[in-house]
Design an enzyme around this catalytic site. Structure first.
Site, PDB file in Angstrom:
ATOM      1  N   ASP A   1      -1.850  -3.981   2.523  1.00 47.01           N
ATOM      2  CA  ASP A   1      -1.246  -2.704   2.131  1.00 47.01           C
ATOM      3  C   ASP A   1      -0.828  -1.853   3.326  1.00 47.01           C
ATOM      4  O   ASP A   1      -0.204  -0.813   3.158  1.00 47.01           O
ATOM      5  CB  ASP A   1      -2.245  -1.862   1.312  1.00 47.01           C
ATOM      6  CG  ASP A   1      -2.450  -2.404  -0.097  1.00 47.01           C
ATOM      7  OD1 ASP A   1      -1.720  -3.325  -0.492  1.00 47.01           O
ATOM      8  OD2 ASP A   1      -3.351  -1.898  -0.782  1.00 47.01           O
TER       9      ASP A   1
ATOM     10  N   LYS B   1      -1.861   6.184  -1.825  1.00 49.93           N
ATOM     11  CA  LYS B   1      -0.816   5.623  -2.707  1.00 49.93           C
ATOM     12  C   LYS B   1      -1.412   5.268  -4.053  1.00 49.93           C
ATOM     13  O   LYS B   1      -2.626   5.114  -4.187  1.00 49.93           O
ATOM     14  CB  LYS B   1      -0.195   4.357  -2.076  1.00 49.93           C
ATOM     15  CG  LYS B   1      -1.160   3.171  -1.795  1.00 49.93           C
ATOM     16  CD  LYS B   1      -1.497   2.270  -2.952  1.00 49.93           C
ATOM     17  CE  LYS B   1      -2.457   1.144  -2.566  1.00 49.93           C
ATOM     18  NZ  LYS B   1      -3.109   0.508  -3.740  1.00 49.93           N
TER      19      LYS B   1
END
Ligand code: C5P
Length: 300
Positions: free
Chosen positions: A137, A11
């Site tokens: 995350d 990401k």
């Protein structure tokens, strides 16, 4: 014997506001995560001896990633009281310590993969709770696409996919520790007062988005700023640090402009020994196709 592979995506943070430091030592965030087409591959194979065995290809040093996958596996087994084992093989491509969430992504893929491999009754909410306990995350990588993260980053709201974008990623020849970057930030404590963050936000343009960790990361590694400015000069609509770094990325509306910028960076690549690559953003549907384990009938 059950066996299959999934992709674990990287990401970038398209936007990252640090709202302040919390009493528990974490920082309250408002961030936008976006999956990109850079993946590790993870293969799962059921074992009848009950062991959890992890092998890794493509990582140059012993990595904490292996702990995250094994931690995910142990926590999931504990949660449902199972004793089944697995051989897990990780083919690593996402740089470590790059702010691209590789280790977190591997942990989320392990939760999804092992739930399917072992046919466990764990719900999506169970996986989310296990993911959040492993790292801030990790929950994002159960969702993919584009999502807004609040709290430590673990409170997620999926967002509609934006138009496809092309990113030039710059991996400097050094990594950054997330914990060290947050210390360098010296964020003031959270207050109840509404309004914008009182932190110094990223300076000198770089696009409409911002990343409040940029100046802290750049105070630790001065070379980062040069990559960001070079990407801006070469036409990136946004040029930012991803997460706590060390990866810097530039956003382009089409492949041709990304390629031109990549070529324009040849001198800097040579001089700094940074690695660079061009990747596309990945929609939530494409993420689901490639990151989710096959259903029972499709495995081989
Ligand atoms: O959650 P995770 O273990 O990935 O975070 C690594 C470190 O980054 C934490 O120990 C903390 O120092 C810092 N961090 C933070 N605030 C966040 C996320 C991470 O301070 N929202």
């Amino acid at each position: 014997m059950n066996a299959f592979s999934v992709e674990a995506f990287a990401k970038v943070n398209r936007d990252l506001h640090v709202l302040g430091k919390r009493p528990d030592g974490y920082h309250e965030l408002d961030t936008i995560f976006q999956t990109i087409d850079l993946t590790d591959e993870i293969r799962f194979l059921e074992r009848e001896d009950g062991e959890l065995v992890l092998t890794i290809a493509g990582a140059s040093q012993p990595v904490s990633e292996e702990n995250l996958i094994l931690r995910a596996a142990r926590n999931l087994r504990e949660r449902v009281g199972s004793r089944v084992g697995a051989s897990i093989h990780l083919s690593k491509r996402i740089p470590i310590g790059g702010g691209l969430g590789g280790g977190s992504s591997n942990a989320a893929a392990a939760l999804l993969g092992l739930r399917a491999l072992w046919n466990l009754p764990a719900t999506d909410a169970d996986l989310h709770a296990l993911a959040a306990a492993i790292g801030s995350d990790v929950p994002f990588f159960l969702v993919g696409g584009r999502a807004r993260g609040a709290g430590r980053g673990e409170i997620l709201r999926p967002l509609a996919d934006g138009p496809e974008e092309w990113l030039v990623l710059v991996f400097p020849p050094f990594s950054l520790s997330t914990a060290v970057v947050y210390v360098a930030l010296s964020a003031p404590p959270l207050t109840d007062s509404p309004g914008p963050s009182n932190l110094r936000s990223s300076d000198s343009g770089g696009g409409p988005d911002r990343n409040d960790l940029e100046s802290a990361a750049e105070s630790l590694q001065g070379g980062l700023r040069r990559f960001r400015l070079a990407l801006s000069d070469l036409g990136a609509t946004s040029a930012r640090l991803s997460g706590s770094g060390s990866t810097v990325f530039g956003v382009f509306g089409d492949e041709e402009s990304a390629r031109r910028a990549f070529e324009g960076l040849a001198g800097l690549r040579e001089e700094t020994k940074a690695t660079m690559m061009i990747v596309k953003t990945v929609s939530r549907a494409a993420f689901a196709r490639r990151a989710m384990p096959p259903t029972t009938g499709q495995r081989g």
